[in-house]
Design an enzyme around this catalytic site. Structure first.
Site, short mmCIF file in Angstrom:
data_model
loop_
_atom_site.label_atom_id
_atom_site.label_comp_id
_atom_site.label_asym_id
_atom_site.label_seq_id
_atom_site.Cartn_x
_atom_site.Cartn_y
_atom_site.Cartn_z
N ASN A 225 1.02 -1.13 0.02
CA ASN A 225 -0.03 -0.18 -0.33
C ASN A 225 0.76 1.51 -0.06
O ASN A 225 0.80 2.37 -0.68
CB ASN A 225 -1.43 -0.36 1.44
CG ASN A 225 -0.55 -0.15 2.87
OD1 ASN A 225 0.92 -0.87 2.53
ND2 ASN A 225 -1.38 0.10 3.65
N GLU B 212 3.56 -3.93 12.37
CA GLU B 212 2.47 -2.54 11.90
C GLU B 212 1.00 -3.07 11.00
O GLU B 212 1.47 -3.66 9.99
CB GLU B 212 3.18 -1.62 11.19
CG GLU B 212 3.63 -0.82 12.19
CD GLU B 212 4.32 0.38 12.88
OE1 GLU B 212 2.20 0.21 13.30
OE2 GLU B 212 4.27 0.73 13.34
N CYS C 64 -3.90 1.60 5.69
CA CYS C 64 -4.47 0.91 7.45
C CYS C 64 -4.38 2.18 8.72
O CYS C 64 -5.21 1.34 9.42
CB CYS C 64 -3.11 -0.15 8.43
SG CYS C 64 -0.94 0.83 7.73
N GLU D 152 7.40 2.78 15.14
CA GLU D 152 8.43 3.34 14.33
C GLU D 152 8.24 4.74 14.55
O GLU D 152 6.95 5.22 15.01
CB GLU D 152 7.67 2.61 12.58
CG GLU D 152 7.65 1.14 12.78
CD GLU D 152 7.45 0.50 11.59
OE1 GLU D 152 7.01 0.54 10.99
OE2 GLU D 152 8.91 -0.04 11.04
#
Ligand code: ADP
Length: 454
Positions: free
Chosen positions: A131, A229, A263, A432
């Site tokens: 993505n 993630e 997301c 992150e």
């Protein structure tokens, strides 16, 4: 090696190919990465900082080229793809300071000197999704390299091109070719070998929660460090006291950005019942106004979905009898086009509970703050969310009550390179970005040095 065709999502036609590596190539790459890492960590901190700045400059000089690759390979609108390439540059520049700033502590103890070191882990494996290929790769490789590691990246099968090009630019900028290597190939073979290889000290995985749990399990026997993630089903909570015009005008951006393949997409709009009808009146023209079309055009706001299989998955959430309130427009085929779609389902419908990862949003009414919190948290996910209110106390109460790693008040912004990013619950493990990201690519070592009394 096998050859894998790449499809342009806007046309459905093959436009290139990539050579896939196999598990044996992973083993070979790990050995070379280990040697490169030892050379890298022996070089002066200032030299490592300078190399990362040069890498950032090389990316900056190729923003247009990288963006064009992403337009063809992932169907991203060109303006978004340019932002993504520029973001890689910014992330590299931000972490280029780290080699000279990553310092331990000196801790007061009896009988000697106690100091800590943040030791690099060695070789880090990064497994990326399709993505946001460029940003997500950079969120891993920039702080990992800055902390003194070597990096092996396995890009998603559908979208490897920009990752391959970024690694070439690193070499042009002077980095050792074995320090940042790209391993295109299938997840089940190349990805799994990266996760289980004893020479890979840490895995950063971004993708679906289902695959993430497999990665976590495969990493367990080696007690491998893992950052995950994963998915999301974030709420966009609209209170009656907010600037309703702005909330409605920006709601499409909050969910349809990257065609909803995000997301952080605010894919559940929750609206206070007293303003629900007015909100829907305002939302309809905003959705109709989303410009869906040729990703190469500067006017385009939303491109196609990434692939035919993904299109089919998204379409399965909108059957003929789906509770569609209204839809935007999208081109007919060829290409994997899907119109922005607004659903008004029941609270327990699968389109409310499952991550769709496409331009489909549900709208549900809520009564009061307690109801909003219960609805927002009624999910296994906890990645992001938006809270629209002009009441500061309510904004703070809601910010603490919503179980998510990245919230925005009167905004849909989730990602900044200098702030931490990651999920609660099944949306992930670890963080992150932000100032501490390099630390996640180190192990802390404590050293006590006895000092003799005179
Ligand atoms: P999607 O289902 O949307 O393709 P995934 O989460 O399966 O998303 O994929 C994200 C990344 O994980 C891709 O690079 C994919 O190749 C990789 N991958 C898939 N399966 C595995 C696995 N078993 N081990 C490691 N990586 C995997």
């Amino acid at each position: 090696m096998t050859t894998h065709d790449l499809i342009n999502p806007a046309t459905g036609a093959a436009f290139g190919s990539v050579e896939h590596v196999d598990a044996a190539a992973v083993d070979d790459a790990v050995g070379r990465a280990q040697a490169a890492q030892r050379r890298w960590v022996r070089s002066a901190p200032a030299a490592r900082a300078s190399a990362l700045r040069d890498f950032a400059a090389a990316v900056d000089a190729h923003v247009d080229e990288l963006a064009a690759l992403e337009v063809s390979n992932a169907g991203h609108p060109v303006s978004a793809a340019e932002w993504e390439a520029g973001h890689v540059r910014d992330v590299l520049q931000f972490y280029a300071a780290s080699p000279e700033r990553l310092s331990g502590q000196q801790i007061p103890v009896a009988g000697g000197l106690d100091v800590t070191f943040h030791e690099p882990l060695g070789v880090v494996g990064i497994i990326t999704p399709w993505n946001f290929p460029m940003p997500i790769a950079a969120w891993g490789f920039a702080p990992a390299l800055a902390a003194g590691n070597a990096v092996l990246i396995k890009p998603a099968e559908w979208t490897p091109l920009t990752t391959i090009r970024l690694a070439e630019l690193a070499v042009h900028a002077g980095l050792d070719p074995d320090l940042l290597q790209v391993l295109p190939g299938p997840g089940a073979e190349v990805g799994e070998r990266l996760v289980t290889h004893p020479g890979v000290a840490k895995v950063v995985f971004t993708g679906s929660t289902v695959t993430g749990t497999r990665v976590l399990a495969a990493a367990a026997p080696g007690v491998k460090r893992v950052t995950l993630e994963l998915g999301g089903k974030s709420a966009n909570i609209v209170f009656a006291d907010c600037d309703l015009e702005q909330a409605a005008a920006t709601a499409p951006y909050g969910v349809f950005d990257n065609a909803g393949q995000d997301c952080c997409a605010r894919s559940r709009i929750l609206v206070q019942a007293s303003v629900y009808d007015r909100f829907m009146e305002l939302l309809e023209p905003a959705v109709a106004g989303v410009v869906v079309g040729d990703p190469a055009s500067r006017d385009t706001e939303m491109g196609p979905l990434v692939s035919r299989p993904h299109w089919e998955k998204v379409a399965s959430y909108v059957p003929d009898d789906a509770p569609v309130a209204f839809r935007g427009r999208a081109p007919d085929g060829p290409g994997f086009w899907f119109p922005p779609t607004v659903l008004t389902p029941a609270r327990d419908d699968r389109c409310v509970t499952e991550e769709i990862f496409g331009p489909v949003v549900t709208v549900l009414p809520f009564e009061d703050e307690a109801d909003a919190v219960a609805l927002a948290n009624d999910t296994v996910y906890g990645l992001s969310g938006s809270i629209w209110t002009d009441d500061l106390s309510r904004a703070l109460r809601m910010s603490r009550a919503v179980e998510a790693g990245n919230l925005s008040v009167n905004s849909h912004s989730s990602v900044r390179f200098n702030t931490p990013f990651g999920g609660f619950k099944q949306s992930g493990l670890g963080r992150e970005l932000g100032p501490d990201a390099p630390l996640a690519f180190t192990d802390t070592k404590n050293v006590f040095i006895a000092v003799k009394e005179k």
